[in-house]
Write a protein that holds these residues in place. Structure first.
Motif, PDB file in Angstrom:
ATOM      1  N   GLY A  62      87.447  27.943  91.975  1.00  0.00           N
ATOM      2  CA  GLY A  62      86.895  26.837  91.205  1.00  0.00           C
ATOM      3  C   GLY A  62      87.917  25.757  90.928  1.00  0.00           C
ATOM      4  N   MET A  63      89.143  26.168  90.601  1.00  0.00           N
ATOM      5  CA  MET A  63      90.188  25.179  90.340  1.00  0.00           C
ATOM      6  C   MET A  63      90.561  24.419  91.611  1.00  0.00           C
ATOM      7  N   MET A  64      90.551  25.109  92.740  1.00  0.00           N
ATOM      8  CA  MET A  64      90.836  24.423  94.002  1.00  0.00           C
ATOM      9  C   MET A  64      89.765  23.372  94.286  1.00  0.00           C
ATOM     10  N   ALA A  65      88.513  23.753  94.103  1.00  0.00           N
ATOM     11  CA  ALA A  65      87.429  22.807  94.341  1.00  0.00           C
ATOM     12  C   ALA A  65      87.425  21.682  93.312  1.00  0.00           C
ATOM     13  N   ALA A  66      87.920  21.981  92.098  1.00  0.00           N
ATOM     14  CA  ALA A  66      87.904  20.991  91.019  1.00  0.00           C
ATOM     15  C   ALA A  66      89.092  20.041  91.065  1.00  0.00           C
TER      16      ALA A  66
ATOM     17  N   SER B 159     101.470  19.872  80.294  1.00  0.00           N
ATOM     18  CA  SER B 159     101.515  20.315  81.691  1.00  0.00           C
ATOM     19  C   SER B 159     100.556  21.469  81.966  1.00  0.00           C
ATOM     20  N   MET B 160     100.051  22.128  80.896  1.00  0.00           N
ATOM     21  CA  MET B 160      99.143  23.267  81.059  1.00  0.00           C
ATOM     22  C   MET B 160      97.735  22.950  80.564  1.00  0.00           C
ATOM     23  N   MET B 161      97.463  21.690  80.240  1.00  0.00           N
ATOM     24  CA  MET B 161      96.134  21.272  79.809  1.00  0.00           C
ATOM     25  C   MET B 161      95.697  20.130  80.714  1.00  0.00           C
ATOM     26  N   HIS B 162      94.557  20.302  81.380  1.00  0.00           N
ATOM     27  CA  HIS B 162      94.127  19.341  82.384  1.00  0.00           C
ATOM     28  C   HIS B 162      92.726  18.842  82.058  1.00  0.00           C
ATOM     29  N   PHE B 163      92.562  17.532  82.078  1.00  0.00           N
ATOM     30  CA  PHE B 163      91.273  16.925  81.765  1.00  0.00           C
ATOM     31  C   PHE B 163      90.720  16.203  82.981  1.00  0.00           C
ATOM     32  N   SER B 164      89.388  16.177  83.052  1.00  0.00           N
ATOM     33  CA  SER B 164      88.734  15.517  84.165  1.00  0.00           C
ATOM     34  C   SER B 164      89.083  14.036  84.174  1.00  0.00           C
ATOM     35  N   ASN B 165      89.380  13.503  85.366  1.00  0.00           N
ATOM     36  CA  ASN B 165      89.672  12.080  85.475  1.00  0.00           C
ATOM     37  C   ASN B 165      88.436  11.285  85.855  1.00  0.00           C
ATOM     38  N   THR B 166      87.279  11.955  85.883  1.00  0.00           N
ATOM     39  CA  THR B 166      86.024  11.290  86.213  1.00  0.00           C
ATOM     40  C   THR B 166      84.996  11.628  85.141  1.00  0.00           C
ATOM     41  N   VAL B 167      84.458  10.612  84.487  1.00  0.00           N
ATOM     42  CA  VAL B 167      83.415  10.831  83.484  1.00  0.00           C
ATOM     43  C   VAL B 167      82.069  10.572  84.129  1.00  0.00           C
ATOM     44  N   ASP B 168      81.034  11.230  83.613  1.00  0.00           N
ATOM     45  CA  ASP B 168      79.719  11.151  84.239  1.00  0.00           C
ATOM     46  C   ASP B 168      79.183   9.727  84.294  1.00  0.00           C
ATOM     47  N   GLU B 169      79.576   8.886  83.323  1.00  0.00           N
ATOM     48  CA  GLU B 169      79.066   7.519  83.311  1.00  0.00           C
ATOM     49  C   GLU B 169      79.504   6.725  84.543  1.00  0.00           C
ATOM     50  N   GLN B 170      80.573   7.192  85.215  1.00  0.00           N
ATOM     51  CA  GLN B 170      81.072   6.500  86.404  1.00  0.00           C
ATOM     52  C   GLN B 170      80.379   6.971  87.678  1.00  0.00           C
ATOM     53  N   LEU B 171      79.493   7.969  87.563  1.00  0.00           N
ATOM     54  CA  LEU B 171      78.839   8.549  88.733  1.00  0.00           C
ATOM     55  C   LEU B 171      77.359   8.183  88.736  1.00  0.00           C
TER      56      LEU B 171
END
Length: 290
Positions: A10-14, A136-148
């Motif tokens: 999942g992390m690889m795909a994400a 460095s151990m906390m990762h947030f999505s760089n894409t929000v749904d409003e942009q899709l």
């Protein structure tokens, strides 16, 4: 181990949505680390990535509090990953993936799994008490749904969910195939009885192979999630039929003389308890596939 592989896959795909995850994946690969999955919170009919964990930004990174259960490999992981929802100062919610290390004293384990079946998963409750997670151990999505566009919205959630449906269904189909193998080896039932077992087993296997192909093609839209869920529920029903039929063919003496046979029958039924539930998915499936 299924959940370890699910988390890594999942992390690889994400990584498209969470580019910094590649650093964590490199750390895991270089050091042969075992990764536990801490995303579930034991709340019925809820999205596995909809977290109730509290996250506070500090100068040292993020302070995390809350509970995850059941978490696989509770007492055996090197790294535990977990989902969080962080609300920034502007009021926007960000989907995040955090990680903690096994030796951190602010990670508490609490016994949760009370039944004898599948205890090897070591799935219990993990409690985070003011766990400090560096940036460095906390990762947030760089894409929000409003942009899709509408079809693409939620893809970050979908890819984790689709991977899980594949791996969980395949694992339980493997348990059912173990029962089939015992029935065939014993030569129980008529050729027609044995053929029915093989037909169900082959059909479910081919369905999962089709789902795996869609993942290889990076198809993670809403319609793809619906097809993945439908495949999982179809396999789930096949697993139930296969297990019951093989159990009956082997007969009472096999049940009396071997704990394995009864154990496998019960264990195959546990797929029904994994997210997402059929009740929670029904409206979505009708909307996407009807």
């Amino acid at each position: 181990m299924t959940m370890h592989h699910h988390t890594i896959a999942g992390m690889m795909a994400a990584s498209y949505f969470f580019p910094d995850l590649e650093k964590l994946l490199s750390l895991v690969a270089r050091n042969d680390l075992l990764v536990a999955s801490g995303f579930a919170e034991g709340r019925a009919h809820s999205d596995i990535l909809a977290s109730t964990m509290t996250v506070e930004k500090t100068a040292d990174g993020y302070v995390v509090n809350g509970s995850k259960k059941p978490c696989t490999m509770t007492h055996h992981f090197d790294v535990i990953t977990f989902g969080v929802n962080y609300i920034d100062p502007e009021g926007r919610t960000h989907l995040g993936i955090g990680a903690g290390l096994a030796g951190d004293p602010r990670i508490e384990r609490k016994k949760f799994w009370g039944v004898p079946h599948l205890q090897a998963a070591d799935s219990h409750e993990v409690i985070f008490n003011n766990l400090v997670v560096p940036e460095s151990m906390m990762h947030f999505s760089n894409t929000v749904d409003e942009q899709l566009d509408e079809d693409q919205q939620g893809m970050g959630n979908h890819l984790f969910a689709i991977w899980f449906q594949l791996l969980a269904a395949a694992s339980y189909l493997g348990m059912a195939s173990a029962l089939v193998s015992r029935a065939l080896t014993a030569g129980k039932g008529s050729p027609e009885d044995r053929a029915l077992l093989l037909i169900d087993l082959q059909g479910a296997t081919m369905a999962l192979q089709g789902l795996a192909t869609s993942i290889d093609e990076n198809r993670f839209l809403r319609a793809d999630l619906a097809r993945a869920q439908a495949t999982r529920f179809s396999v789930q029903e096949a697993v139930n039929r296969i297990g019951t039929r093989a159990f009956e063919l082997m007969g009472g003496m096999a049940f009396i003389s071997s704990e394995e046979v009864a154990y496998l029958l019960v264990a195959t039924r546990v797929l029904a308890f994994h997210p997402t539930s059929r009740v929670a998915s029904s409206a979505f499936l009708c909307e996407q596939l009807g």
